[in-house]
Scaffold this active site. Sequence first.
Site, PDB file in Angstrom:
ATOM      1  N   CYS A   1       0.843  -1.193   0.000  1.00  0.00           N
ATOM      2  CA  CYS A   1       0.000   0.000   0.000  1.00  0.00           C
ATOM      3  C   CYS A   1       0.878   1.242   0.000  1.00  0.00           C
ATOM      4  CB  CYS A   1      -0.900  -0.018   1.236  1.00  0.00           C
ATOM      5  SG  CYS A   1      -1.871   1.480   1.497  1.00  0.00           S
TER       6      CYS A   1
ATOM      7  N   HIS B   1      -8.128  -4.056   2.195  1.00  0.00           N
ATOM      8  CA  HIS B   1      -7.133  -3.245   2.904  1.00  0.00           C
ATOM      9  C   HIS B   1      -7.408  -1.753   2.718  1.00  0.00           C
ATOM     10  CE1 HIS B   1      -2.978  -2.208   4.321  1.00  0.00           C
ATOM     11  NE2 HIS B   1      -3.157  -1.195   3.480  1.00  0.00           N
ATOM     12  N   GLU B   2      -7.596  -1.324   1.466  1.00  0.00           N
ATOM     13  CA  GLU B   2      -7.769   0.105   1.208  1.00  0.00           C
ATOM     14  C   GLU B   2      -9.079   0.635   1.783  1.00  0.00           C
ATOM     15  OE1 GLU B   2      -5.301   1.700   0.404  1.00  0.00           O
ATOM     16  OE2 GLU B   2      -4.016   0.172  -0.503  1.00  0.00           O
TER      17      GLU B   2
ATOM     18  N   HIS C   1      -8.554   1.667   5.299  1.00  0.00           N
ATOM     19  CA  HIS C   1      -8.060   3.040   5.443  1.00  0.00           C
ATOM     20  C   HIS C   1      -9.197   4.044   5.307  1.00  0.00           C
ATOM     21  CE1 HIS C   1      -3.908   2.024   5.724  1.00  0.00           C
ATOM     22  NE2 HIS C   1      -3.740   1.673   4.463  1.00  0.00           N
TER      23      HIS C   1
ATOM     24  N   HIS D   1      -2.042   1.557   9.204  1.00  0.00           N
ATOM     25  CA  HIS D   1      -1.333   0.299   9.004  1.00  0.00           C
ATOM     26  C   HIS D   1      -1.047  -0.391  10.343  1.00  0.00           C
ATOM     27  CE1 HIS D   1       0.248   1.420   4.759  1.00  0.00           C
ATOM     28  NE2 HIS D   1      -0.886   0.736   4.713  1.00  0.00           N
TER      29      HIS D   1
END
Length: 340
Positions: free
Chosen positions: A121, A247-248, A251, A257
């Site tokens: 990332c 994952h994104e 965020h 992280h």
Amino acid sequence: MATLAVVCFLMMYWASMMAMPIPRDTLSEGHGFEDPGQHSKDVEAATSGVVSTFVPLDDSEVAKYFQDYGFLPQSLHVETDPESVEVNLTDAILKFQDFFELPPTGVADARVQELIDLPRCGLPDVFSFSVGFFRWYDLNLTYRIVELDDSMPLGRQVIGDVIRDAMQMWMSVTSLILCEVNDPDVDVDIHIRHFQGEHGDGISFDGPGGTLGHAFLPTFGEVHLDAAENWTVDTGDGIDYFQVVVHEIGHALGLMHSGVEGAIMYPFYRFRSDVELHQDDIQGIQLMYGTPDDLQRDVREHRCPYSGPTRSPSGQRQGFEKTKVLLSRIESLTGYFLME
């Protein structure tokens, strides 16, 4: 610089007053904010038995990597101040090893190099200034796939299905409602875009491998994925789109992280045949948004019953154009927030 652009956006998050702070002491371990006092003790202990901490300075990519991901100050001049770089690079490597639970050697050994070489990332791992902890105030959020790239190997239907499954993964452990709205005339909270190379936010994509995507913390609502990747689904032959999207989205919901290997919010990509949320991910997201039990049963079981008519992305960039305008207005202020 990647970190510089993220600083710009974080300033806007704070200024918007739309995010709700979370007490620092309630966060799970492994998420990217350093305790300077504790780190200095760790560095002293780690270096006491290290014979040599020299890292060859001709490998400027190592120094740039640590600058991009928060372990070296952006103000450090790699090319013109080699002595300062050598001293700071040792400390940066120790921070990196501490964050990712590696043996504290203080040198760029094989285990450090292995992680540096992995796709990952693009968001920094560590911020050395306090940015607070941000979440969405409204738990009923909407999203839309705003931009695709014709060169991507996955079709629009597959991409839509995968993103829906990724949203469902986060909904399954929280009280969030994350629903797709396809009507381009309806404003949404989270925009999902696919770009190649430079795309206007100061964090360029670099082609296959390297940086796979990045997203911005609440309440900005931007998820960007590198269209140049060889995206696949449920196979290790390319880059698994589902794994990266989960994952994104983490965020975009407010998670930073994690240094815990196995967590979805671990920044490095390794193919997983079975993508699941780690307890570290679950603990972090539930601190912000509670559990599904916080919803009434009928609501919990019937989230997102309707997402509107299916339409092809129109390529509209209105929201993202506003992002770039705001970024340009505050660029001159970011020098006060660079890592020292």
